[in-house]
Design a protein around this motif. Sequence first.
Motif, PDB file in Angstrom:
ATOM      1  N   PHE A   1      -3.236   0.565   3.133  1.00 22.47           N
ATOM      2  CA  PHE A   1      -2.460   0.271   1.921  1.00 22.47           C
ATOM      3  C   PHE A   1      -2.424   1.487   0.999  1.00 22.47           C
ATOM      4  CE2 PHE A   1      -3.751  -4.519   2.043  1.00 22.47           C
ATOM      5  CZ  PHE A   1      -2.762  -4.775   2.979  1.00 22.47           C
ATOM      6  N   THR A   2      -3.605   2.058   0.749  1.00 26.56           N
ATOM      7  CA  THR A   2      -3.712   3.140  -0.224  1.00 26.56           C
ATOM      8  C   THR A   2      -2.970   4.383   0.236  1.00 26.56           C
ATOM      9  OG1 THR A   2      -5.866   2.279  -0.862  1.00 26.56           O
ATOM     10  CG2 THR A   2      -5.329   4.487  -1.613  1.00 26.56           C
ATOM     11  N   ARG A   3      -2.962   4.634   1.526  1.00 22.76           N
ATOM     12  CA  ARG A   3      -2.260   5.819   2.032  1.00 22.76           C
ATOM     13  C   ARG A   3      -0.750   5.680   1.853  1.00 22.76           C
ATOM     14  NH1 ARG A   3      -6.012   9.076   4.069  1.00 22.76           N
ATOM     15  NH2 ARG A   3      -7.988   8.056   4.586  1.00 22.76           N
ATOM     16  N   HIS A   4      -0.252   4.458   1.930  1.00 21.36           N
ATOM     17  CA  HIS A   4       1.162   4.249   1.627  1.00 21.36           C
ATOM     18  C   HIS A   4       1.433   4.534   0.149  1.00 21.36           C
ATOM     19  CE1 HIS A   4       2.869   2.780   5.389  1.00 21.36           C
ATOM     20  NE2 HIS A   4       1.743   2.130   5.599  1.00 21.36           N
ATOM     21  N   LEU A   5       0.596   4.009  -0.732  1.00 24.76           N
ATOM     22  CA  LEU A   5       0.790   4.278  -2.155  1.00 24.76           C
ATOM     23  C   LEU A   5       0.683   5.770  -2.451  1.00 24.76           C
ATOM     24  CD1 LEU A   5      -1.188   1.385  -3.916  1.00 24.76           C
ATOM     25  CD2 LEU A   5       1.292   1.659  -3.752  1.00 24.76           C
ATOM     26  N   ARG A   6      -0.280   6.447  -1.819  1.00 25.65           N
ATOM     27  CA  ARG A   6      -0.460   7.891  -2.023  1.00 25.65           C
ATOM     28  C   ARG A   6       0.819   8.652  -1.682  1.00 25.65           C
ATOM     29  NH1 ARG A   6       0.189  12.232  -2.841  1.00 25.65           N
ATOM     30  NH2 ARG A   6      -1.181  14.043  -2.811  1.00 25.65           N
ATOM     31  N   SER A   7       1.599   8.100  -0.771  1.00 29.52           N
ATOM     32  CA  SER A   7       2.844   8.728  -0.345  1.00 29.52           C
ATOM     33  C   SER A   7       4.035   8.268  -1.178  1.00 29.52           C
ATOM     34  CB  SER A   7       3.088   8.423   1.138  1.00 29.52           C
ATOM     35  OG  SER A   7       1.999   8.884   1.925  1.00 29.52           O
ATOM     36  N   GLY A   8       3.756   7.543  -2.272  1.00 30.71           N
ATOM     37  CA  GLY A   8       4.834   7.083  -3.139  1.00 30.71           C
ATOM     38  C   GLY A   8       5.549   5.851  -2.614  1.00 30.71           C
ATOM     39  N   ILE A   9       4.995   5.231  -1.573  1.00 26.71           N
ATOM     40  CA  ILE A   9       5.616   4.062  -0.943  1.00 26.71           C
ATOM     41  C   ILE A   9       5.075   2.811  -1.619  1.00 26.71           C
ATOM     42  CG2 ILE A   9       5.889   2.767   1.208  1.00 26.71           C
ATOM     43  CD1 ILE A   9       5.461   5.502   2.665  1.00 26.71           C
ATOM     44  N   THR A  10       5.926   2.134  -2.345  1.00 22.48           N
ATOM     45  CA  THR A  10       5.494   0.954  -3.091  1.00 22.48           C
ATOM     46  C   THR A  10       5.888  -0.345  -2.404  1.00 22.48           C
ATOM     47  OG1 THR A  10       7.500   1.143  -4.426  1.00 22.48           O
ATOM     48  CG2 THR A  10       5.495   2.142  -5.311  1.00 22.48           C
TER      49      THR A  10
END
Length: 919
Positions: free
Chosen positions: A148-157
């Motif tokens: 989950f966090t790696r998606h957020l880190r990539s700006g993916i919400t």
Amino acid sequence: MLVDFCHSQQKSRNLLLMKLKAAPAIALAIFAVTARAEKIALINGTLINPGTSQIVQNATIVILRDGRIVIGDTKIAAAGDTKTVSTLKDAHVIDCKGKFILPGYIDTHIHFFQSGDLFTRPDVVDLNSVRPYKDEVAWIKSHLDDTFTRHLRSGITAVVDVGGPFWNFEVRKTANTDVQLTIAGLAQGSVVTAKAPRVAVAGPLISSVSRPELDLGDPPIVKIDTPEQAHEFVRKLAAQNPDLIKIWYIVDKDHPVDSFRPIVRATIEESHAHKIRVAVHATELETARAAVEEGADILVHSVIDKPVDDAFVKLLKDRHIILCPTLVVFERYGRTFSHQLNLTPEEKAWGNPEVIASLDVTKIPQNKLPGRIKNALAKPDEALDRIKKTYDVALPNLKTLEDANVTIAAGTDAGNIGTIHGPALFREFQLMKEAGLTPMQILQCATANAAKLFGGEIGAHIGKIENGYLADLVILNSNPLDDIAHASDIDTVIKNGAVYSIRSLENAEGNSSGADVNALAETYVKLVLAMGEHDADYVDAYYGPPEWKTQSQGKKSLDAIAVEAARLREQLAKIPDPTDEMERLRREYLTKQLSALAARVHIVKGERLKFDEESHALYDAVAPTLPESHFQEILARLEPKLPGEGTLLQRYENWRRAFVIPNEKLDAVFQLAIKACRERTLAHIKLPPSENFTVEYVTNKPWGGYNWYQGNYRSVIQVNTDLPTYIDRAIDLAAHEGYPGHHVYNSLLEKNLVHDRGWVEFSVYPLFSPQSLIAEGTANFGREIVFTKPERLEFEKRLLWPAAGLDPSRAEEFYAVQDLMKELAYATNEAARRYVNGEIDASAAATWLEKYALMDEKRAKQRTKFIEKYRSYVINYNLGEDMVRSYIEKRGGTAAEPEKRWREFEQLLASPRLPSDIR
């Protein structure tokens, strides 16, 4: 000021709710907490709305949250320029000046049941003998928080999971649950938001083929043989309220298009009866055509067997089909298996390190390698050829569909072998650019169009920055419309109104939070040595383990060095702030040195920075820019001191010929200077008993002197005799290169930091780094430390001038001129600045030095050669000296307090301080 939120492993929402009353503080660590009715105002940024191609300068975006009324419903209250939107007076303001605000990215094709590692698809390559598939699935489930966090880190919400086991529905529940609480320590009605992207899911794929290797009791792929089975299985799925249903329409010689078509029809009929959309995996033109004709809503993957025809394009437009091309996945299996994986810097830096490490197929024992990998390794060119043929069809097809206004939604198929959860989206962007899409079109695919594929009530309120939309945003440091590569230059991510700084998102599990600095330091040393393989001048000194030097000779690519440097900086940033001052300085030292290393990589690759940009990037400092009038004023003061005929330069050269040390007396004079400087230094600084250095005289060098530190407290000092050596150079070189300059500096670092503290990073000295400003600045200032002006004059008149056969009575006259000449030191900076900035060529730079630094033609050409080779390095001598002097004097080390001066000087030499620490 941005707010950082904590997170920890999340098991399930039910477990959380059971523990809330007993241990609220622990449970809440899983979520980001935003207080009731919080108002956030983003101001002064550039708003980019790709869905409408809207660009608003100096935008204001107001985000409201009313947790008491709607759980987790954080919406954008207003968006527009400052003329149409007024900032609420009680809002928390975030100044986005110079930044770019976009809707959060949406990856519309991922698979949570796959990790992206080498073991995640045993139906493709069976590596159960290396890692059993059940262990792989257990690892995936235990690392969902991390994913989950790696998606957020990539700006993916937001993401769309396009097929997986029934436990996928629990993943959606976990990610999408926001909890409204009234417990001790939280405001009434506080909203707790999961630190995860929004998730839409399909259940198990309805397939034309069987994949028993993936069946552990809850299979992600289910083979359906009859229309009746299709109706029944869709009804089973409908009970879970999926966001869409996925058909895996695999076509080969044993499974022709028409054989599975009745099942496709039945699946779509039953799904539509339950108001559920259907996505179809179709990579052949006729498969895709059949799927759409049967009523499919979404096509996933690109058509890769032949160019799309006009009838097909019209069919997609008429049926309002959304297509998700997933370009990146087409290359990743073949590249991984043939050991030619091309992960982007973002993937290497932000992907899960365990996943990435597994993708090196050469680490698998030979006797356990599946045949498919062995064949790929044996014929790597064939793998690349297949990929090229795929893209030769897929990329033009994408451009054709985009030009026809077919709705394209960005997606990666992340989770497949080699396709990294989160940052793989940026490789997808690259490939879309190669297909001919503009940055605005690519961003539209990843935002407004992707929101349509996400679907439902949520999909209708994400993907745009408009009043009433959910507050899912990404804030960038640079403009993605200039270059889509800037889409990964992320400063802040906002999901559901929770504001995440990048640093807070880089604490993802598996990213070595709390890592041992010593381990990072060892990697740093090896990285510097690897850079030395590309840049012969980069490693100035190394006295660490010889095997590290040997290991670095494999020529790690420049891109790999840059990525590794970025990863190390990120890991250093996660280490809690130390209370010990030296430990704090150590971490800052490593961080700055790594930043300089990354900058040097760009320079070696051919990127040219402006003079000040380069000096800041490499040496953590910028020298003042001085006008010609500054030097003209100094030259005017020199005029009366050098009477006679000819130009000032001619008169200066004629005058100072009387102060040249004859070559045959050079070593004797120099040894006297070294002896005196050493004695005076040892009276104040304790050095290791074995310290020593030897002197060599060389020619044909762009510098005047050089200290080659050997380790074990030994140096070789080389003196260049290409040009005449004047009497002042004896102490200048002895102090600068030896005592208390470079030799002492390196010896103290080796003794105090490498041996006493075990800080291996100081066993290597990268020349193009902030360390050089300290090294050169202390070496130059060391001349004033070791001898005051009166002491130096007395010593030289008594010993050095007679030894050189010069008239001591002229010493005062000589230094009166040389003191003024020293004021011209910054003229070299200005020549270098103009040369590096492309304003003048080497010949003009030499002319500038003749005019404003009073260098004769030969000396000006030598200095110009130095500038050509070392560029902005020149600031380290004069600016470095001035910065060191200022730092020491501010701490009481003035000429009037010599003991204090020596103490402060020694402490600076033996510490990890860098330019930003002494300003």
